[in-house]
Design a protein around this motif. Structure first.
Motif, mmCIF file in Angstrom:
data_model
loop_
_atom_site.group_PDB
_atom_site.id
_atom_site.type_symbol
_atom_site.label_atom_id
_atom_site.label_comp_id
_atom_site.label_asym_id
_atom_site.label_seq_id
_atom_site.Cartn_x
_atom_site.Cartn_y
_atom_site.Cartn_z
ATOM 1 N N GLY A 112 -0.011 81.988 -11.772
ATOM 2 C CA GLY A 112 -1.466 82.110 -11.725
ATOM 3 C C GLY A 112 -2.143 81.204 -12.743
ATOM 4 N N PRO A 113 -3.475 81.172 -12.730
ATOM 5 C CA PRO A 113 -4.212 80.302 -13.651
ATOM 6 C C PRO A 113 -3.976 80.642 -15.130
ATOM 7 N N ASP A 114 -3.600 81.873 -15.398
ATOM 8 C CA ASP A 114 -3.324 82.274 -16.790
ATOM 9 C C ASP A 114 -1.861 82.057 -17.163
ATOM 10 N N GLY A 115 -1.087 81.440 -16.270
ATOM 11 C CA GLY A 115 0.321 81.193 -16.554
ATOM 12 C C GLY A 115 1.227 82.349 -16.200
ATOM 13 N N GLY A 116 0.649 83.444 -15.743
ATOM 14 C CA GLY A 116 1.458 84.616 -15.396
ATOM 15 C C GLY A 116 2.158 84.427 -14.068
ATOM 16 N N ARG A 117 3.385 84.893 -13.999
ATOM 17 C CA ARG A 117 4.187 84.716 -12.787
ATOM 18 C C ARG A 117 3.720 85.685 -11.697
ATOM 19 N N ILE A 118 3.442 85.144 -10.525
ATOM 20 C CA ILE A 118 2.936 85.948 -9.415
ATOM 21 C C ILE A 118 4.059 86.341 -8.464
ATOM 22 N N CYS A 119 4.926 85.392 -8.141
ATOM 23 C CA CYS A 119 6.040 85.724 -7.249
ATOM 24 C C CYS A 119 7.144 84.680 -7.394
ATOM 25 N N ASP A 120 8.321 85.029 -6.926
ATOM 26 C CA ASP A 120 9.438 84.083 -6.936
ATOM 27 C C ASP A 120 10.463 84.495 -5.891
ATOM 28 N N ALA A 121 11.278 83.543 -5.497
ATOM 29 C CA ALA A 121 12.300 83.797 -4.477
ATOM 30 C C ALA A 121 13.272 82.632 -4.449
ATOM 31 N N GLU A 122 14.453 82.904 -3.889
ATOM 32 C CA GLU A 122 15.383 81.814 -3.596
ATOM 33 C C GLU A 122 15.331 81.594 -2.077
ATOM 34 N N LEU A 123 15.065 80.353 -1.694
ATOM 35 C CA LEU A 123 14.841 80.048 -0.288
ATOM 36 C C LEU A 123 15.932 79.134 0.252
ATOM 37 N N THR A 124 16.355 79.417 1.482
ATOM 38 C CA THR A 124 17.273 78.525 2.188
ATOM 39 C C THR A 124 16.496 77.836 3.300
ATOM 40 N N LEU A 125 16.595 76.522 3.355
ATOM 41 C CA LEU A 125 15.948 75.766 4.421
ATOM 42 C C LEU A 125 17.005 74.966 5.173
ATOM 43 N N ARG A 126 16.990 75.137 6.473
ATOM 44 C CA ARG A 126 17.873 74.354 7.317
ATOM 45 C C ARG A 126 17.202 72.996 7.530
ATOM 46 N N THR A 127 17.945 71.901 7.423
ATOM 47 C CA THR A 127 17.342 70.587 7.657
ATOM 48 C C THR A 127 17.898 70.015 8.960
ATOM 49 N N LEU A 128 16.985 69.697 9.865
ATOM 50 C CA LEU A 128 17.364 69.229 11.204
ATOM 51 C C LEU A 128 16.689 67.892 11.497
ATOM 52 N N PRO A 129 17.288 67.092 12.372
ATOM 53 C CA PRO A 129 16.578 65.876 12.801
ATOM 54 C C PRO A 129 15.213 66.277 13.360
ATOM 55 N N PHE A 130 14.185 65.448 13.110
ATOM 56 C CA PHE A 130 12.851 65.787 13.601
ATOM 57 C C PHE A 130 12.896 65.993 15.118
ATOM 58 N N PRO A 131 12.462 67.158 15.609
ATOM 59 C CA PRO A 131 12.550 67.436 17.040
ATOM 60 C C PRO A 131 11.524 66.664 17.865
ATOM 61 N N ALA A 132 10.488 66.123 17.193
ATOM 62 C CA ALA A 132 9.471 65.353 17.917
ATOM 63 C C ALA A 132 8.904 64.297 16.974
ATOM 64 N N PRO A 133 8.659 63.095 17.481
ATOM 65 C CA PRO A 133 8.101 62.058 16.611
ATOM 66 C C PRO A 133 6.725 62.438 16.073
ATOM 67 N N GLU A 134 5.995 63.240 16.853
ATOM 68 C CA GLU A 134 4.662 63.675 16.392
ATOM 69 C C GLU A 134 4.768 64.496 15.112
ATOM 70 N N LEU A 135 5.821 65.303 15.046
ATOM 71 C CA LEU A 135 6.001 66.146 13.854
ATOM 72 C C LEU A 135 6.326 65.278 12.643
ATOM 73 N N ALA A 136 7.197 64.296 12.829
ATOM 74 C CA ALA A 136 7.534 63.401 11.715
ATOM 75 C C ALA A 136 6.279 62.685 11.220
ATOM 76 N N ALA A 137 5.454 62.211 12.162
ATOM 77 C CA ALA A 137 4.230 61.500 11.781
ATOM 78 C C ALA A 137 3.258 62.439 11.083
ATOM 79 N N ALA A 138 3.144 63.667 11.591
ATOM 80 C CA ALA A 138 2.222 64.634 10.996
ATOM 81 C C ALA A 138 2.660 65.015 9.585
ATOM 82 N N MET A 139 3.949 65.153 9.383
ATOM 83 C CA MET A 139 4.444 65.518 8.052
ATOM 84 C C MET A 139 4.181 64.390 7.055
ATOM 85 N N ARG A 140 4.409 63.175 7.505
ATOM 86 C CA ARG A 140 4.142 62.021 6.622
ATOM 87 C C ARG A 140 2.653 61.931 6.286
ATOM 88 N N ALA A 141 1.815 62.145 7.298
ATOM 89 C CA ALA A 141 0.362 62.053 7.080
ATOM 90 C C ALA A 141 -0.104 63.138 6.119
#
Lengths: 157, 96
Positions: A112-141
């Motif tokens: 938070g703005p006062d430096g106090g911790r609001i939340c935390d987690a350990e996250l797993t993200l699967r990484t896949l080839p971009f399923p659509a070129p539009e998504l790759a372009a949108a992410m870059r933009a």
């Protein structure tokens, strides 16, 4: 943040060395707050998790040169420690814990703005080839809009 | 069976609903133990951490899907343990 569009990250403050720090301003008004909750507007915890996932996703995108799209696959040890009200400016942080074959694990938190911790987690993200070129372009933009560097050197922090 | 097999079997039991005693050297991780892709991701993360390696799951899957390797080569427990031992040996040979 534009909650209705799932745009959780407004600006990247720093990204490199296997870590990212980003800013996210909770809107003053949103239809989300009409239901969550009437007379007591609060940022939903699942959207805080989403904000941590998006910061993690941008970190992985930059670390891998936008080669693949990260998708949230697992949330471990999520702790929602404090309420978040409309208008609050949040600092969203993520650190790369492990870069595996087709997946990455991050340790993420929101402060938070006062430096106090609001939340935390350990996250797993699967990484896949971009399923659509539009998504790759949108992410870059979108990455450019929020000031994410095209590549971020450095692996696991 | 090897210490690596025991360690992997422990990891699978800890990260899925599969009872430890059901995991034998001839168990196929997916066909026999019924591990789904998300549990398998957690298991691979735990194996990566435990052995300090990066299990090349994507490469294995591509080889199997392309018909260049039988699935048993990677996904039957005794063979999986053997592959992990090879990865650990390769890392040690690199001084990692």
């Amino acid at each position: 943040m534009r909650l209705e569009y799932f745009q959780m990250i407004d600006r990247v403050r720093a990204c490199g060395g296997g870590a990212i720090t980003a800013e996210a301003r909770v809107p003053e008004a949103s239809p989300v707050f009409e239901g969550h909750f009437p007379g007591h507007p609060l940022m939903p915890g699942v959207l805080l998790v989403e904000a941590m996932a998006q910061a993690s996703g941008y970190l992985i995108l930059a670390a891998q040169g936008f080669a693949r799209m990260p998708f949230l696959a697992g949330v471990r040890e999520a702790k929602l420690r404090r309420f978040v009200a409309p208008g609050m400016v949040l600092t969203v942080e993520a650190r790369l814990v492990h870069e595996g074959s087709g997946y990455a694990v991050t340790a993420a938190s929101i402060v938070g703005p006062d430096g106090g911790r609001i939340c935390d987690a350990e996250l797993t993200l699967r990484t896949l080839p971009f399923p659509a070129p539009e998504l790759a372009a949108a992410m870059r933009a979108r990455a450019q809009e929020i000031g994410l560097p095209a590549t971020a050197a450095g692996g696991v922090a | 069976m090897s210490a690596v097999f025991d360690r992997i079997a422990d990891i699978i039991a800890e990260n899925s609903d599969v009872p430890r005693e059901k995991i034998t050297p001839d168990s196929h991780v997916i066909d026999d133990l019924g591990i789904d892709s998300l549990d398998f991701l957690d298991i691979v993360f735990a194996i990566d951490k435990a052995f300090g390696i990066k299990v090349p799951v994507e490469q294995w899957t591509q080889e199997v899907n392309a018909g260049n390797a039988p699935a048993e080569q990677y996904f039957v427990m005794k063979n999986l343990a053997q592959r992990i031992e090879e990865l650990v040996a390769a890392r040690q040979a690199q001084g990692g």
